[in-house]
Design a protein around this motif. Structure first.
Motif, PDB file in Angstrom:
ATOM      1  N   LEU A  64      43.654  64.053  83.745  1.00 20.25           N
ATOM      2  CA  LEU A  64      43.500  64.524  85.131  1.00 20.25           C
ATOM      3  C   LEU A  64      42.593  63.583  85.917  1.00 20.25           C
ATOM      4  N   ARG A  65      41.493  63.160  85.294  1.00 22.69           N
ATOM      5  CA  ARG A  65      40.539  62.249  85.947  1.00 22.69           C
ATOM      6  C   ARG A  65      41.187  60.910  86.254  1.00 22.69           C
ATOM      7  N   GLU A  66      41.864  60.323  85.274  1.00 22.19           N
ATOM      8  CA  GLU A  66      42.466  58.999  85.464  1.00 22.19           C
ATOM      9  C   GLU A  66      43.473  58.994  86.609  1.00 22.19           C
ATOM     10  N   ILE A  77      49.052  69.504  84.090  1.00 21.21           N
ATOM     11  CA  ILE A  77      49.714  69.041  82.864  1.00 21.21           C
ATOM     12  C   ILE A  77      50.813  70.028  82.503  1.00 21.21           C
ATOM     13  N   GLU A  78      52.021  69.494  82.305  1.00 17.27           N
ATOM     14  CA  GLU A  78      53.142  70.332  81.873  1.00 17.27           C
ATOM     15  C   GLU A  78      53.200  70.417  80.345  1.00 17.27           C
ATOM     16  N   ARG A  79      52.949  69.291  79.689  1.00 17.78           N
ATOM     17  CA  ARG A  79      52.972  69.314  78.221  1.00 17.78           C
ATOM     18  C   ARG A  79      52.434  68.019  77.649  1.00 17.78           C
ATOM     19  N   ARG A 104      53.063  64.719  80.077  1.00 21.93           N
ATOM     20  CA  ARG A 104      53.952  64.877  81.223  1.00 21.93           C
ATOM     21  C   ARG A 104      53.211  65.750  82.225  1.00 21.93           C
ATOM     22  N   CYS A 105      53.112  65.247  83.452  1.00 25.19           N
ATOM     23  CA  CYS A 105      52.336  65.923  84.486  1.00 25.19           C
ATOM     24  C   CYS A 105      53.181  66.127  85.735  1.00 25.19           C
ATOM     25  N   ARG A 106      52.747  67.057  86.563  1.00 22.72           N
ATOM     26  CA  ARG A 106      53.407  67.344  87.831  1.00 22.72           C
ATOM     27  C   ARG A 106      52.376  67.186  88.949  1.00 22.72           C
TER      28      ARG A 106
END
Length: 161
Positions: A64-66, A77-79, A104-106
């Protein structure tokens, strides 16, 4: 990209010898199914958003930070898409093995833009019209985009990234 104090202290002790680092990568999708990429300032290559974890940091917090640090985009984060390692030797001769957890993120907020010195450019790209990315990034992307894939783990002896 400047090294953190943690990395500088390690390098002062071991020089260019191999150091293993925990890292994270984000495959960030928007509502159009486009992928967020950045053009790295150190190599000029297009890449997924990624970085080293800070001491004491959890992988989910690091990803999340990056993403926010590099692109000004906030994600959920999705997974966990997988875990694998890859070797890197930097132009100065420093040898690293990155143990990478990729997610995998949204995208949920923010407008993609260059947000630090690690990027020359940032943008959203359709999967079928992306700039060239490394074989390692291609592997992460293909795994993360497969909605039915379980988390990916490199098999014993698998390499080549």
């Amino acid at each position: 990209m400047p090294a953190s104090d943690y990395v500088r202290n390690l390098r002062a002790r071991v020089g260019p010898e191999l150091i293993m680092f925990p890292t994270v990568s984000a495959i960030v999708l928007n509502d159009l199914g486009e992928v967020l990429l950045h053009q790295r300032s150190d190599t000029g290559q297009w890449a997924l958003i990624a970085g080293m974890m800070d001491p004491g940091e959890q992988p989910a917090d690091a990803v999340l930070r990056e993403v926010e640090e590099e692109t000004a985009v906030r994600v959920t984060i999705e997974r966990l898409a997988g875990v694998l390692s890859h070797d890197i030797t930097y132009p100065n001769g420093d040898h690293c093995q990155m143990v990478n957890m990729f997610f995998r993120c949204r995208a949920i907020a923010g407008e993609a833009r260059v947000n630090d010195t690690e990027s020359l450019a940032v943008g959203w790209y359709p999967v079928d019209a992306m700039p060239d990315i490394s074989p390692f990034a291609q592997k992460l992307l293909s795994v993360a985009l497969d909605d039915n894939a379980p988390p990916y783990f490199a098999t014993p002896g698998e390499g080549g990234f």
